[in-house]
Design an enzyme around this catalytic site. Structure first.
Site, PDB file in Angstrom:
ATOM      1  N   LYS A 263      73.475   8.520  49.664  1.00 29.97           N
ATOM      2  CA  LYS A 263      72.498  10.158  49.096  1.00 29.97           C
ATOM      3  C   LYS A 263      71.424   9.701  48.825  1.00 29.97           C
ATOM      4  CE  LYS A 263      74.993  13.205  51.222  1.00 29.97           C
ATOM      5  NZ  LYS A 263      75.549  13.279  52.410  1.00 29.97           N
TER       6      LYS A 263
ATOM      7  N   VAL B  81      80.451  29.447  56.510  1.00 37.51           N
ATOM      8  CA  VAL B  81      79.565  29.755  58.466  1.00 37.51           C
ATOM      9  C   VAL B  81      78.372  29.370  58.365  1.00 37.51           C
ATOM     10  CG1 VAL B  81      81.854  30.891  58.879  1.00 37.51           C
ATOM     11  CG2 VAL B  81      80.301  32.210  58.699  1.00 37.51           C
ATOM     12  N   GLY B  82      78.029  28.659  57.497  1.00 38.48           N
ATOM     13  CA  GLY B  82      77.190  27.886  57.467  1.00 38.48           C
ATOM     14  C   GLY B  82      76.617  27.357  59.045  1.00 38.48           C
TER      15      GLY B  82
ATOM     16  N   HIS C  17      79.180  27.923  62.020  1.00 37.84           N
ATOM     17  CA  HIS C  17      80.199  28.766  62.462  1.00 37.84           C
ATOM     18  C   HIS C  17      80.418  27.913  63.753  1.00 37.84           C
ATOM     19  CE1 HIS C  17      75.677  27.356  63.145  1.00 37.84           C
ATOM     20  NE2 HIS C  17      75.938  28.190  64.583  1.00 37.84           N
TER      21      HIS C  17
ATOM     22  N   VAL D 144      77.422  24.247  59.484  1.00 40.78           N
ATOM     23  CA  VAL D 144      78.726  23.619  60.465  1.00 40.78           C
ATOM     24  C   VAL D 144      79.705  24.494  60.722  1.00 40.78           C
ATOM     25  CG1 VAL D 144      80.128  22.026  60.529  1.00 40.78           C
ATOM     26  CG2 VAL D 144      78.445  21.062  59.354  1.00 40.78           C
TER      27      VAL D 144
END
Length: 364
Positions: free
Chosen positions: A88, A189-190, A194, A192
């Site tokens: 990462k 609900v950004g 939404h 992914v």
């Protein structure tokens, strides 16, 4: 050496959260780049994981986050059946203020300096357009646009995989994978979240949402008036009649304050590192709450970007992401057999795969 340095070195070399193969500090003063790249394991192949662009309060906080995220990617890639280890990167700073073409190009040079040991992609604060820029100085870049030879937005299959994990959880707990009539709370609900809402509504679920960004909530409710919005996560987790809770924002969503008041019987979401500390998984189990391990159910995105390295095919990727349903059920079965929480069962399976790849008999 500062006290903070001692803390980081102790984490790397002595703690259960350490054991990383390599940690690289990257800087480009001209562009303002300050980044950290962590490679946890390359036992299964080159480390694969996204780049998070976030305004951390301190450099130490950034290092702690990248170490946790990289370790999580080792387990996620192992459970997804990929021939990749875990890595990462984090870029320190507010992307709305300091993100620039020059900074992204400099970051690409840092990734390229690892010679393919780390393959990057999108994460919080980075997008397909950013990966197109990074790819100009680093060929080990995924999550690019289709116009530039990439697979595009990986959040589509991430959400699909979480949905499959929810279906498996419903099958295990209620004997039916259908979510019709179930109430699902989605926190975040950004990128992914939404997409996940779309799957839930198509399956007939009742959906309750919240997000720290008002515009994200407005977008979903405007498109789907049947969706209910609540003020914050504190309200969401206390929603009466909630069947499934889906944390889809940043990590640490399940902690000592959250678990005792959670009304849901299932936790299954897209966020990484949902368990705030060791022992939370047992607290969930003690309350009879079924936890679908985050790095198992949110692996659809990494399945997609890994496929990009070999010539992307969406249908092939979706078929692989569909197997998250079976993998999640297998984890629940292993947990029951061994008398341990599902998170521990998933860890055992992932550690065994990494151990077998090294040709050893010990875990990570």
């Amino acid at each position: 050496m500062t006290e903070a340095d001692n803390g980081v070195l102790h984490t790397l070399f002595h703690s259960d959260q350490g054991g990383h193969e390599q940690v690289v500090l990257c800087q480009d003063r001209a562009s303002g780049l300050k980044a950290v790249i962590a490679l946890h394991s390359t036992a299964l192949g080159p480390a694969l994981g996204g780049t998070r662009f976030y305004p951390y309060a301190t450099e130490e906080e950034a290092v702690a986050d990248v170490l946790n995220l990289a370790r999580g990617m080792s387990y996620k890639n192992a459970m997804a059946g990929l021939d990749h280890g875990g890595g990462k990167a984090v870029i320190i700073g507010d992307p709305d203020r300091i993100k620039s073409e020059e900074l992204l190009l400099a970051f690409g040079r840092c990734v390229a300096s690892l010679g393919g040991r780390y393959v990057t992609a999108c994460d919080v604060g980075t997008y397909v357009a950013d990966m197109d820029v990074v790819a100009r100085t680093c060929r080990w870049t995924t999550g690019r646009s289709p116009e530039n030879g990439g697979a595009g937005d990986s959040s589509v299959l991430t959400a699909y995989g979480v949905y499959q994990g929810m279906r498996a959880s419903a099958q295990h707990l209620w004997g039916d994978p259908a979510l019709r009539g179930r109430t699902v709370g989605v926190a975040g609900v950004g990128k992914v979240g939404h997409h996940l809402v779309e799957h839930l509504l198509d399956d007939g679920a009742e959906v309750v949402i919240t997000d720290v960004r008002e515009e994200s909530v407005t977008r979903v409710v405007h498109k789907h008036p049947s969706v209910t919005a609540v003020a914050d996560t504190e309200a969401l987790i206390r929603t009466p009649g909630l069947d499934i809770y889906a944390p889809c924002a940043l990590g640490g969503a399940l902690d000592d304050a959250t678990v005792p008041v959670l009304t849901a019987k299932v936790v299954c979401g897209a966020a990484n590192n949902q368990l705030a500390h060791p022992g939370v998984e047992k607290d969930l189990a003690d309350r009879g709450i079924l936890y679908a391990p985050d790095y198992v159910v949110n692996a659809g995105g990494v399945i997609q970007v890994a496929d990009e390295l070999h010539g992307f095919d969406f249908d092939r990727c979706k078929a692989k992401a569909s197997k998250i349903f079976d993998t999640t059920l297998a984890i629940f079965a292993r947990a029951k057999e061994d008398g341990i929480p599902p998170a521990a069962a998933a860890d055992r399976i992932a550690e065994q795969r990494m151990s077998d790849a090294r040709g050893t008999v010990t875990g990570i």
